[in-house]
Design an enzyme around this catalytic site. Structure first.
Site, short mmCIF file in Angstrom:
data_model
loop_
_atom_site.label_atom_id
_atom_site.label_comp_id
_atom_site.label_asym_id
_atom_site.label_seq_id
_atom_site.Cartn_x
_atom_site.Cartn_y
_atom_site.Cartn_z
CD GLU A 179 0.59 -0.97 8.80
OE1 GLU A 179 -0.37 -0.66 8.05
OE2 GLU A 179 1.11 -0.13 9.49
CB CYS A 221 3.65 5.30 5.32
SG CYS A 221 4.12 4.38 6.88
CG ASP A 273 -2.17 -13.36 0.09
OD1 ASP A 273 -1.47 -12.62 0.93
OD2 ASP A 273 -2.34 -14.57 -0.08
CG HIS A 274 0.61 -12.40 -2.88
ND1 HIS A 274 0.39 -12.98 -1.59
CD2 HIS A 274 1.91 -12.60 -3.05
CE1 HIS A 274 1.41 -13.80 -1.27
NE2 HIS A 274 2.44 -13.56 -1.93
CG HIS A 331 5.33 0.44 2.50
ND1 HIS A 331 4.68 1.71 2.13
CD2 HIS A 331 4.86 0.20 3.39
CE1 HIS A 331 3.67 2.06 3.19
NE2 HIS A 331 3.75 1.00 3.95
CG HIS A 359 2.85 -3.68 5.99
ND1 HIS A 359 3.56 -2.99 7.09
CD2 HIS A 359 2.22 -2.26 5.42
CE1 HIS A 359 3.64 -1.75 7.03
NE2 HIS A 359 2.75 -1.33 6.18
CG HIS A 370 -0.33 0.18 2.61
ND1 HIS A 370 -1.03 0.38 3.73
CD2 HIS A 370 0.81 0.36 3.11
CE1 HIS A 370 -0.50 0.59 4.51
NE2 HIS A 370 0.73 0.60 4.25
NI NI Z 1 2.53 0.85 5.65
#
Ligand code: NI
Length: 135
Positions: free
Chosen positions: A124, A33, A79-80, A39, A41, A14
């Site tokens: 997160e 961020c 996911d992904h 990036h 998580h 995100h």
């Molecule tokens: Ni983040």
């Protein structure tokens, strides 16, 4: 009251950015961020259902069913994926852990087969998590 929790994990990317603000303001608010290309998580999701055991099964909620509902309605969608672009239930929100937890609640609340959804907890990082209890 008995609380039953299912844990699932997923990986997403995100970028935190408020499109109504200038680049400078976004940089100041979100720092790393706000990185233009995003990036990732490794999220940990805990979904808790509360209720009384069914006399017939002894279950508050069948965890196999709960698992499948979470996978179908949440994990398969995030996911992904890129949370800014790919996820229908996150359209027009900044994909913070807060907003993601609220979105996940919305995906699950009316699909719980028995008992009542009482908590969506979303990690997160190992040290940061959000808990949403509805409303
Ligand atoms: Ni983040």
């Amino acid at each position: 009251m008995i609380y039953v929790t299912r844990r699932e994990t997923f990986c997403s990317s995100h970028r935190l950015c408020n499109t109504n603000l200038s680049e400078e303001e976004n940089d100041q608010l979100f720092g790393k961020c706000n990185n233009l290309n995003g990036h990732g998580h490794n999220y940990v999701l805990e979904v808790t259902v509360a209720g009384k055991p069914d006399p017939k099964t002894g279950y508050v909620v069948d965890l196999k069913l709960l698992k499948n509902i979470i996978i179908e309605n949440v994990i398969d969608k995030v996911d992904h994926r890129n949370l800014n672009l790919d996820v229908d239930f996150l359209k027009n929100v900044i994909p913070t852990t807060e907003n993601l937890a609220v979105g996940i609640w919305g995906q699950l609340a009316d699909k719980i087969p028995s008992g009542k959804l009482t908590s969506v907890k979303l990690y997160e990082t190992e040290n940061n998590y959000i808990e949403y209890k509805g409303e």
